[in-house]
Scaffold this motif. Structure first.
Motif, PDB file in Angstrom:
ATOM      1  N   ASP A 127       0.822  -1.220   0.000  1.00  0.00           N
ATOM      2  CA  ASP A 127       0.000   0.000   0.000  1.00  0.00           C
ATOM      3  C   ASP A 127       0.849   1.259   0.000  1.00  0.00           C
ATOM      4  OD1 ASP A 127      -2.274  -1.625   0.136  1.00  0.00           O
ATOM      5  OD2 ASP A 127      -2.153  -1.709   2.325  1.00  0.00           O
ATOM      6  N   LEU A 128       1.802   1.309  -0.914  1.00  0.00           N
ATOM      7  CA  LEU A 128       2.691   2.468  -1.003  1.00  0.00           C
ATOM      8  C   LEU A 128       1.915   3.671  -1.523  1.00  0.00           C
ATOM      9  CD1 LEU A 128       5.725   2.947  -0.476  1.00  0.00           C
ATOM     10  CD2 LEU A 128       6.099   2.717  -2.932  1.00  0.00           C
ATOM     11  N   PRO A 129       1.904   4.785  -0.792  1.00  0.00           N
ATOM     12  CA  PRO A 129       1.145   5.970  -1.246  1.00  0.00           C
ATOM     13  C   PRO A 129       1.806   6.613  -2.455  1.00  0.00           C
ATOM     14  CG  PRO A 129       2.393   6.502   0.724  1.00  0.00           C
ATOM     15  CD  PRO A 129       2.545   5.023   0.510  1.00  0.00           C
ATOM     16  N   VAL A 184      15.560 -12.540   5.220  1.00  0.00           N
ATOM     17  CA  VAL A 184      15.269 -11.412   6.107  1.00  0.00           C
ATOM     18  C   VAL A 184      14.297 -10.494   5.369  1.00  0.00           C
ATOM     19  CG1 VAL A 184      16.195  -9.391   7.295  1.00  0.00           C
ATOM     20  CG2 VAL A 184      17.508 -11.522   7.256  1.00  0.00           C
ATOM     21  N   ALA A 185      13.230 -10.109   6.036  1.00  0.00           N
ATOM     22  CA  ALA A 185      12.209  -9.254   5.424  1.00  0.00           C
ATOM     23  C   ALA A 185      12.193  -7.890   6.096  1.00  0.00           C
ATOM     24  CB  ALA A 185      10.834  -9.909   5.534  1.00  0.00           C
ATOM     25  N   ILE A 186      12.252  -6.839   5.274  1.00  0.00           N
ATOM     26  CA  ILE A 186      12.105  -5.469   5.765  1.00  0.00           C
ATOM     27  C   ILE A 186      10.772  -4.947   5.242  1.00  0.00           C
ATOM     28  CG2 ILE A 186      13.118  -3.178   5.899  1.00  0.00           C
ATOM     29  CD1 ILE A 186      15.767  -4.356   5.043  1.00  0.00           C
ATOM     30  N   THR A 187       9.883  -4.607   6.151  1.00  0.00           N
ATOM     31  CA  THR A 187       8.540  -4.164   5.773  1.00  0.00           C
ATOM     32  C   THR A 187       8.313  -2.733   6.232  1.00  0.00           C
ATOM     33  OG1 THR A 187       7.735  -6.439   6.043  1.00  0.00           O
ATOM     34  CG2 THR A 187       6.078  -4.690   5.899  1.00  0.00           C
ATOM     35  N   LEU A 188       7.817  -1.905   5.320  1.00  0.00           N
ATOM     36  CA  LEU A 188       7.488  -0.517   5.636  1.00  0.00           C
ATOM     37  C   LEU A 188       5.972  -0.358   5.551  1.00  0.00           C
ATOM     38  CD1 LEU A 188       8.097   2.486   6.113  1.00  0.00           C
ATOM     39  CD2 LEU A 188       8.429   2.718   3.626  1.00  0.00           C
ATOM     40  N   LEU A 189       5.371  -0.010   6.689  1.00  0.00           N
ATOM     41  CA  LEU A 189       3.926   0.212   6.746  1.00  0.00           C
ATOM     42  C   LEU A 189       3.661   1.680   7.044  1.00  0.00           C
ATOM     43  CD1 LEU A 189       2.747  -2.899   8.820  1.00  0.00           C
ATOM     44  CD2 LEU A 189       2.569  -2.551   6.346  1.00  0.00           C
ATOM     45  N   LEU A 190       2.717   2.256   6.325  1.00  0.00           N
ATOM     46  CA  LEU A 190       2.363   3.662   6.493  1.00  0.00           C
ATOM     47  C   LEU A 190       0.867   3.770   6.714  1.00  0.00           C
ATOM     48  CD1 LEU A 190       4.518   4.692   3.482  1.00  0.00           C
ATOM     49  CD2 LEU A 190       4.970   5.558   5.760  1.00  0.00           C
ATOM     50  N   GLU A 191       0.493   4.235   7.897  1.00  0.00           N
ATOM     51  CA  GLU A 191      -0.925   4.411   8.188  1.00  0.00           C
ATOM     52  C   GLU A 191      -1.104   5.461   9.279  1.00  0.00           C
ATOM     53  OE1 GLU A 191      -2.569   0.748   9.468  1.00  0.00           O
ATOM     54  OE2 GLU A 191      -1.038   0.351  10.971  1.00  0.00           O
TER      55      GLU A 191
END
Length: 224
Positions: free
Chosen positions: A162-164, A199-206
């Motif tokens: 869900d990248l803005p 290895v997982a890098i997750t970026l969440l924006l909310e």
């Protein structure tokens, strides 16, 4: 004299105990005293001071360790490129490529030096650091590149659900070099202590909040 010695016995214990504590055994603490009188307050004050000293020493050791690690990567690349160029006569384009790589790593070293200097000057309170706009997704990909330089066989993946579309919604203000140093170390340790497992890098924006999560299959980080 008897009552005087009995009255000052707790203070002699505190004095002897404090004298025995040094940088090698900062984990030691004074025995808590019952009650809330001046003696109990004094013991609590000393223990709080020792807690702060222990934290400061640990932060200093971590700072030196991380700084050494961060400096080693670009310096190794610079030396490797110079050795490659000097090992035998090469074409002009090969020399230009080596010099370009050396400049790139030197600039990285310069940015790292400025970041560490900013951290040292700030006193860890953030008051004198230069804050700037940071594109989080771009920073994560630069971290991935740095990890690949150190651990070519890494299995680091970046997830951006869900990248803005608007840049402002994926940007924050802060010190990019210091933030990058922190995340670099977390991701590199995730690779190191998991045997280069995924290895997982997750970026969440909310809700105007950015959350970066690093997930690995290693030994984990102790809670305390």
């Amino acid at each position: 004299m008897y009552f005087s010695r009995k009255a000052f016995q707790p203070f002699r214990y505190i004095t002897e105990r404090v004298k025995s504590i040094s940088e090698g055994n900062l984990h030691l603490r004074l025995k808590q005293q019952p009650g809330t009188d001046e003696l109990a307050v004094l013991v609590d004050t000393f223990n709080n001071m020792l807690d702060k000293l222990s934290t400061a020493f640990e932060a200093q050791n971590n700072f030196v360790s991380h700084a050494s690690h961060e400096f080693r990567t670009p310096l190794t690349s610079i030396i490797a490129e110079a050795d490659f160029a000097l090992s035998r006569d090469r074409e002009v384009e090969d020399y230009k490529q080596s010099l370009a790589n050396i400049v790139q790593q030197s600039e990285k070293l310069q940015r790292l030096t400025k970041g560490l200097l900013a951290l040292a000057q700030s006193g860890f309170d953030g008051k004198t650091q230069r804050w700037e706009k940071i594109r989080l997704d771009e920073m994560l990909f630069r971290i991935k590149e740095n990890v690949t330089d150190v651990e070519p066989e890494n299995q680091v993946s970046i997830y951006l659900p869900d990248l803005p579309e608007h840049e402002n919604e994926i940007s924050v203000y802060g010190n990019e070099e210091l933030l990058k140093i922190a995340l670099d170390n977390i991701v590199l340790n995730a690779c190191k202590y998991s045997g280069n497992a995924p290895v997982a890098i997750t970026l969440l924006l909310e809700n105007k909040k950015a959350t970066i999560t690093v997930t690995d299959k290693g030994i984990g980080i102790p809670v305390n």
